[in-house]
Write a protein that holds these residues in place. Structure first.
Motif, PDB file in Angstrom:
ATOM      1  N   ALA A 188       0.852  -1.195   0.000  1.00 55.76           N
ATOM      2  CA  ALA A 188       0.000   0.000   0.000  1.00 55.76           C
ATOM      3  C   ALA A 188       0.884   1.240   0.000  1.00 55.76           C
ATOM      4  CB  ALA A 188      -0.924  -0.003   1.217  1.00 55.76           C
ATOM      5  N   PHE A 189       1.969   1.167   0.771  1.00 54.67           N
ATOM      6  CA  PHE A 189       2.911   2.283   0.840  1.00 54.67           C
ATOM      7  C   PHE A 189       3.501   2.568  -0.547  1.00 54.67           C
ATOM      8  CE2 PHE A 189       6.890   4.370   1.442  1.00 54.67           C
ATOM      9  CZ  PHE A 189       6.727   5.184   2.552  1.00 54.67           C
ATOM     10  N   CYS A 190       4.023   1.532  -1.188  1.00 49.50           N
ATOM     11  CA  CYS A 190       4.693   1.721  -2.491  1.00 49.50           C
ATOM     12  C   CYS A 190       3.740   2.239  -3.561  1.00 49.50           C
ATOM     13  CB  CYS A 190       5.300   0.393  -2.967  1.00 49.50           C
ATOM     14  SG  CYS A 190       6.730  -0.102  -2.020  1.00 49.50           S
ATOM     15  N   GLY A 191       2.559   1.651  -3.643  1.00 50.05           N
ATOM     16  CA  GLY A 191       1.600   2.062  -4.675  1.00 50.05           C
ATOM     17  C   GLY A 191       1.166   3.509  -4.480  1.00 50.05           C
ATOM     18  N   THR A 192       0.938   3.897  -3.226  1.00 47.41           N
ATOM     19  CA  THR A 192       0.495   5.263  -2.932  1.00 47.41           C
ATOM     20  C   THR A 192       1.628   6.253  -3.177  1.00 47.41           C
ATOM     21  OG1 THR A 192      -0.951   4.329  -1.239  1.00 47.41           O
ATOM     22  CG2 THR A 192      -0.631   6.719  -1.202  1.00 47.41           C
ATOM     23  N   LEU A 193       2.845   5.868  -2.801  1.00 49.76           N
ATOM     24  CA  LEU A 193       4.001   6.747  -3.027  1.00 49.76           C
ATOM     25  C   LEU A 193       4.182   7.012  -4.527  1.00 49.76           C
ATOM     26  CD1 LEU A 193       6.540   7.959  -1.336  1.00 49.76           C
ATOM     27  CD2 LEU A 193       7.779   6.209  -2.607  1.00 49.76           C
ATOM     28  N   ALA A 194       4.098   5.947  -5.311  1.00 48.46           N
ATOM     29  CA  ALA A 194       4.262   6.096  -6.760  1.00 48.46           C
ATOM     30  C   ALA A 194       3.192   7.034  -7.309  1.00 48.46           C
ATOM     31  CB  ALA A 194       4.172   4.730  -7.444  1.00 48.46           C
ATOM     32  N   ALA A 195       1.956   6.891  -6.830  1.00 46.41           N
ATOM     33  CA  ALA A 195       0.858   7.736  -7.304  1.00 46.41           C
ATOM     34  C   ALA A 195       1.107   9.201  -6.943  1.00 46.41           C
ATOM     35  CB  ALA A 195      -0.462   7.256  -6.711  1.00 46.41           C
ATOM     36  N   ALA A 196       1.550   9.433  -5.726  1.00 44.11           N
ATOM     37  CA  ALA A 196       1.775  10.806  -5.272  1.00 44.11           C
ATOM     38  C   ALA A 196       2.908  11.453  -6.070  1.00 44.11           C
ATOM     39  CB  ALA A 196       2.095  10.824  -3.776  1.00 44.11           C
ATOM     40  N   LEU A 197       3.985  10.707  -6.316  1.00 40.94           N
ATOM     41  CA  LEU A 197       5.110  11.253  -7.079  1.00 40.94           C
ATOM     42  C   LEU A 197       4.685  11.559  -8.508  1.00 40.94           C
ATOM     43  CD1 LEU A 197       7.967   8.941  -5.767  1.00 40.94           C
ATOM     44  CD2 LEU A 197       7.667  11.390  -5.270  1.00 40.94           C
ATOM     45  N   CYS A 198       3.839  10.693  -9.033  1.00 43.75           N
ATOM     46  CA  CYS A 198       3.339  10.842 -10.393  1.00 43.75           C
ATOM     47  C   CYS A 198       2.472  12.101 -10.519  1.00 43.75           C
ATOM     48  CB  CYS A 198       2.540   9.572 -10.645  1.00 43.75           C
ATOM     49  SG  CYS A 198       1.886   9.384 -12.211  1.00 43.75           S
ATOM     50  N   ARG A 199       1.769  12.401  -9.473  1.00 42.57           N
ATOM     51  CA  ARG A 199       0.918  13.607  -9.437  1.00 42.57           C
ATOM     52  C   ARG A 199       1.735  14.890  -9.254  1.00 42.57           C
ATOM     53  NH1 ARG A 199      -1.535  12.808  -4.838  1.00 42.57           N
ATOM     54  NH2 ARG A 199      -2.666  10.874  -5.034  1.00 42.57           N
ATOM     55  N   GLY A 200       3.026  14.700  -8.966  1.00 46.11           N
ATOM     56  CA  GLY A 200       3.889  15.871  -8.823  1.00 46.11           C
ATOM     57  C   GLY A 200       4.128  16.296  -7.385  1.00 46.11           C
ATOM     58  N   ALA A 201       3.694  15.479  -6.420  1.00 43.70           N
ATOM     59  CA  ALA A 201       3.936  15.825  -5.009  1.00 43.70           C
ATOM     60  C   ALA A 201       5.449  15.834  -4.748  1.00 43.70           C
ATOM     61  CB  ALA A 201       3.260  14.795  -4.097  1.00 43.70           C
ATOM     62  N   ASP A 202       5.895  16.688  -3.835  1.00 47.42           N
ATOM     63  CA  ASP A 202       7.326  16.632  -3.488  1.00 47.42           C
ATOM     64  C   ASP A 202       7.545  15.432  -2.561  1.00 47.42           C
ATOM     65  OD1 ASP A 202       6.672  17.378  -0.875  1.00 47.42           O
ATOM     66  OD2 ASP A 202       7.179  19.488  -1.202  1.00 47.42           O
ATOM     67  N   ARG A 203       8.824  15.179  -2.267  1.00 46.90           N
ATOM     68  CA  ARG A 203       9.130  13.963  -1.507  1.00 46.90           C
ATOM     69  C   ARG A 203       8.445  13.916  -0.148  1.00 46.90           C
ATOM     70  NH1 ARG A 203      15.179  12.069  -2.201  1.00 46.90           N
ATOM     71  NH2 ARG A 203      15.248  12.109  -4.441  1.00 46.90           N
ATOM     72  N   ALA A 204       8.464  15.033   0.548  1.00 47.60           N
ATOM     73  CA  ALA A 204       7.890  15.048   1.899  1.00 47.60           C
ATOM     74  C   ALA A 204       6.393  14.760   1.836  1.00 47.60           C
ATOM     75  CB  ALA A 204       8.157  16.386   2.566  1.00 47.60           C
ATOM     76  N   ALA A 205       5.714  15.389   0.880  1.00 49.61           N
ATOM     77  CA  ALA A 205       4.265  15.197   0.768  1.00 49.61           C
ATOM     78  C   ALA A 205       3.950  13.766   0.322  1.00 49.61           C
ATOM     79  CB  ALA A 205       3.694  16.197  -0.231  1.00 49.61           C
ATOM     80  N   ALA A 206       4.753  13.233  -0.594  1.00 51.13           N
ATOM     81  CA  ALA A 206       4.525  11.869  -1.081  1.00 51.13           C
ATOM     82  C   ALA A 206       4.742  10.852   0.044  1.00 51.13           C
ATOM     83  CB  ALA A 206       5.451  11.570  -2.258  1.00 51.13           C
ATOM     84  N   LEU A 207       5.783  11.095   0.827  1.00 51.46           N
ATOM     85  CA  LEU A 207       6.091  10.207   1.947  1.00 51.46           C
ATOM     86  C   LEU A 207       4.936  10.211   2.959  1.00 51.46           C
ATOM     87  CD1 LEU A 207       8.609   8.547   2.808  1.00 51.46           C
ATOM     88  CD2 LEU A 207       9.476  10.604   3.944  1.00 51.46           C
ATOM     89  N   ALA A 208       4.428  11.393   3.250  1.00 48.40           N
ATOM     90  CA  ALA A 208       3.341  11.508   4.226  1.00 48.40           C
ATOM     91  C   ALA A 208       2.079  10.808   3.715  1.00 48.40           C
ATOM     92  CB  ALA A 208       3.050  12.980   4.503  1.00 48.40           C
ATOM     93  N   GLU A 209       1.783  10.991   2.424  1.00 47.45           N
ATOM     94  CA  GLU A 209       0.577  10.370   1.855  1.00 47.45           C
ATOM     95  C   GLU A 209       0.706   8.842   1.868  1.00 47.45           C
ATOM     96  OE1 GLU A 209      -0.616  12.098  -1.901  1.00 47.45           O
ATOM     97  OE2 GLU A 209      -1.868  10.349  -2.389  1.00 47.45           O
ATOM     98  N   ALA A 210       1.911   8.349   1.532  1.00 45.43           N
ATOM     99  CA  ALA A 210       2.123   6.901   1.497  1.00 45.43           C
ATOM    100  C   ALA A 210       2.012   6.295   2.892  1.00 45.43           C
ATOM    101  CB  ALA A 210       3.496   6.598   0.899  1.00 45.43           C
ATOM    102  N   ALA A 211       2.601   6.983   3.878  1.00 44.10           N
ATOM    103  CA  ALA A 211       2.560   6.453   5.250  1.00 44.10           C
ATOM    104  C   ALA A 211       1.122   6.415   5.764  1.00 44.10           C
ATOM    105  CB  ALA A 211       3.432   7.301   6.171  1.00 44.10           C
ATOM    106  N   GLU A 212       0.358   7.439   5.425  1.00 42.45           N
ATOM    107  CA  GLU A 212      -1.030   7.480   5.897  1.00 42.45           C
ATOM    108  C   GLU A 212      -1.843   6.350   5.265  1.00 42.45           C
ATOM    109  OE1 GLU A 212      -2.889  11.316   5.461  1.00 42.45           O
ATOM    110  OE2 GLU A 212      -4.852  10.463   5.996  1.00 42.45           O
TER     111      GLU A 212
END
Ligand code: ADP
Length: 274
Positions: free
Chosen positions: A232-256
């Motif tokens: 779940a972490f990896c799939g969400t992180l990839a999605a967030a990065l793809c949307r253009g989120a920066d690393r901190a935001a992508a990390l937070a979204e994936a962890a949540e």
């Protein structure tokens, strides 16, 4: 907008609850069998779709009811299944999980159709663009994963590897991934293997995750089943990065999202109503 392309595995998981594991030559009785949907690749593709970006799963199933049901399930989750193939010469990947009363597992994996993924399937990555993220766990033949990483990189896509289950890949392949995701156990194995990874992201279970200098806490929850948290972490992180989120935001979204994923049984959430 870019898409997440997961090049990976899928499996039907059969859970058998038993008092204790059988010894060689012995027969034991199990409780009721439970069928679950797994395979790291499929879990990650579902997580990416749920995170609201286009998610494409490149993988194979057998020409059997399990395979057909799984393709339909992915479709209902919103995963693009047009790059999936039904193969005639192998059954759908299956894992049999023996759970004893102390919670110890014995697992037998029959990769089946997953191991029919070969170099010819790299052509399915030819339409990748610089906006896409190619995400790969390691349940496929490793030479194919390594070659797919190069193909994605040549197409300008961001390549993410999840080194699970742990295996050693050539240093030049690890170096082109941004990031390589491991859990604490895999991080230890990576260190033991003496492999340097420039962009390493380590998930820390209930402690959250760390990517270089950035750390993020996990949401404090009482887990029901932590299977598939990393997926779940990896799939969400990839999605967030793809949307253009920066690393901190992508990390937070994936962890949540990963913390939310431990609140239901099974690696994937229940099927949404169509
Ligand atoms: P894996 O499933 O690959 O072993 P982890 O156990 O590190 O990976 O979990 C991945 C992510 O899932 C963590 O970074 C965290 O965000 C979340 N997570 C896992 N376990 C828990 C937990 N007990 N409570 C809250 N979040 C958790």
């Amino acid at each position: 907008m870019g898409r997440v392309i997961v090049f990976g595995s899928l499996s039907q998981d059969l859970h058998l609850p038993m008092q204790r594991h059988p010894r060689t030559g012995e027969t034991v009785m199990s409780g009721d069998i439970e069928y679950r949907f797994g395979g790291k690749g499929a879990n990650q593709a579902v997580a990416a779709a749920r995170a609201g970006v286009g998610s494409v799963f490149v993988g194979k199933v057998g020409d059997d009811p399990q395979g057909r049901e799984y393709v339909e399930r992915l479709r209902i989750f919103g995963v693009d299944t047009s790059q999936m193939e039904i193969v005639e010469d192998a059954p759908t990947g299956t894992a049999i999980i023996y759970n004893d009363k102390d919670g110890e597992n014995m697992i037998v994996v029959a990769p089946g159709a997953n191991h029919r993924m070969g170099m010819a399937d790299l052509d399915r990555l030819d339409d990748l663009t610089g906006e896409d993220v190619l995400l790969m766990p390691l349940e496929l033949p490793l030479d194919v994963v390594a070659a797919a990483a190069w193909r994605g990189h040549e197409r300008g896509a961001r390549v993410m590897l999840n080194l699970a289950p742990f295996a050693e890949l050539p240093a030049d392949v690890l170096a082109l991934c941004d990031p390589v995701v491991v859990n604490e156990h895999e991080a230890d194995l990576l260190a033991q293997a003496g492999l340097e990874v420039p962009e390493l992201l380590t998930t820390l279970g209930a402690e959250g995750a760390r990517w270089g200098d950035l750390t993020v806490p996990a949401t404090p929850v009482t887990p029901v089943d932590t299977t598939g948290a990393g997926d779940a972490f990896c799939g969400t992180l990839a999605a967030a990065l793809c949307r253009g989120a920066d690393r901190a935001a992508a990390l937070a979204e994936a962890a949540e999202a990963a913390s939310a994923n431990v609140l239901h049984h099974g690696a994937q959430p229940p099927l949404p109503a169509e």
